[in-house]
Enzyme design. Structure first.
Site, PDB file in Angstrom:
ATOM      1  N   GLU A  99       0.648  -1.019   0.185  1.00 36.22           N
ATOM      2  CA  GLU A  99      -0.056   0.240  -0.430  1.00 36.22           C
ATOM      3  C   GLU A  99       1.234   1.100  -0.045  1.00 36.22           C
ATOM      4  O   GLU A  99       1.907   1.426   0.513  1.00 36.22           O
ATOM      5  CB  GLU A  99      -1.235  -0.304   1.360  1.00 36.22           C
ATOM      6  N   HIS A 150      -8.535  -0.688   1.787  1.00 32.46           N
ATOM      7  CA  HIS A 150      -8.384  -0.421   2.917  1.00 32.46           C
ATOM      8  C   HIS A 150      -9.820   0.463   3.613  1.00 32.46           C
ATOM      9  O   HIS A 150      -9.144   2.261   4.056  1.00 32.46           O
ATOM     10  CB  HIS A 150      -6.755   0.335   3.517  1.00 32.46           C
TER      11      HIS A 150
END
Length: 319
Positions: free
Chosen positions: A273, A291
């Protein structure tokens, strides 16, 4: 006393802190500018979510800090041991977002069993010309009622997932290094409550007996689920991860999907990420979200108010 909520904070939480006499700043400060900003503005408490990194360098360079707060569950973006060694309070809100994360688990699970992640990609492009073909392609969905749901990690979020699964008529089991059985209280409209006991299993047994598996564990040094573990799951099973990137070996997951051993997987978190691998993003058997597990309006308000309450209690003593 000044507080910086660097990744934002729900308005009711800001009001609660201001009512207690604190000045709350919500300026988004870039990571590389954070140390000079904290010192210049005499910030005594730093509140973050997952984006801001509170490392040892920052802690050492900002002697005015008294408290670090994480608006959420995990603390892997904070050097917790070092902060506490320096005498700082480190707080978080481990259960405030539990229901929001649990509901996202079932958004991925129910979407995966009915091919909604694929259908929502293809219907806008082909629905007017290929309606009957798409109907045929997505007509072999499965019900979750009567299926076995395995939960890896049985803290507050795992328990919230279990309650929803039990309410849907699923057989629920769990793996946790600290518990081997649990009694879950299910609450229904009208004040009705029912207690149900669920069983804990070793990881291998849980994987082999579960139609669907969902992970709720903190960040790990190595994947919890790799090729060996995926091989233990029944052919056609589904896998969901809304906990932390890296707890599933993503290459092994792609191989299991490509071979058909897994029918689908749902990912809300990724090892890389904020730039997940292109092969993950393009795989048709993956249901994906960026997320957002705890990112509901209700959860953010609960998180903010719980965090604010802890800040008031701790810093009023230090004032």
């Amino acid at each position: 006393m000044r507080i910086l909520a660097n990744d934002g904070l729900a308005e009711p939480a800001i009001t609660k802190l201001e009512s207690a006499g604190f000045e709350v700043l919500t300026t988004k400060v870039a990571q590389e500018q954070l140390i000079p900003y904290l010192n210049k503005e005499n910030i005594r408490a730093l509140l973050v979510r997952s984006a801001t990194q509170v490392n040892e360098e920052l802690i050492d360079a900002c002697p005015g800090l008294l408290l670090i707060g994480r608006a959420g569950v995990g603390l892997d973006n904070i050097a917790v041991a070092h902060a506490r060694k320096k005498g700082l309070h480190v707080i978080h809100t481990p259960n405030a977002s539990a229901n929001s994360v649990a509901e996202l688990v079932f958004a991925h699970l129910l979407g995966g069993t009915r091919f909604l992640h694929e259908s929502n990609r293809h219907m806008p492009l082909e629905g007017d010309q290929q309606f009957r073909a798409l109907k045929k392609a997505y007509a072999a969905g499965r019900e979750v009622r009567g299926k076995t749901l395995g939960i890896i990690g049985f803290g507050g979020i795992g328990e919230a997932v279990a309650r929803i699964g039990l309410g849907l008529g699923m057989e629920v089991c769990f793996h946790d290094t600290h518990r081997d059985r649990a009694v879950m209280t299910l609450e229904f409209a009208g004040g009705q409550q029912y207690d149900l006991e669920i069983q804990g299993f070793g990881l291998d047994e849980l994987l082999s007996r579960s139609d669907f598996v969902t992970l709720h564990v903190p960040a790990q040094d190595r994947p919890v689920i790799g090729s060996r573990e995926l091989g233990l799951m029944p052919r056609g099973a589904g896998l969901i991860n809304t906990s932390r990137g890296g707890v599933i070996d993503e290459e092994a997951l792609l191989a299991a999907l490509d071979s058909g051993h897994l029918s689908f997987a749902g990912l809300d978190v990724f090892a890389e990420e904020p730039r997940p691998g292109v092969r993950l993003l393009m795989n048709p058997d993956l249901s994906l979200s960026p997320h957002i597990g705890g990112s509901t309006l209700e959860a953010q308000e609960r998180i903010g108010l719980e965090l604010a309450g802890q800040v008031v209690e701790l810093l009023k003593k230090a004032d």
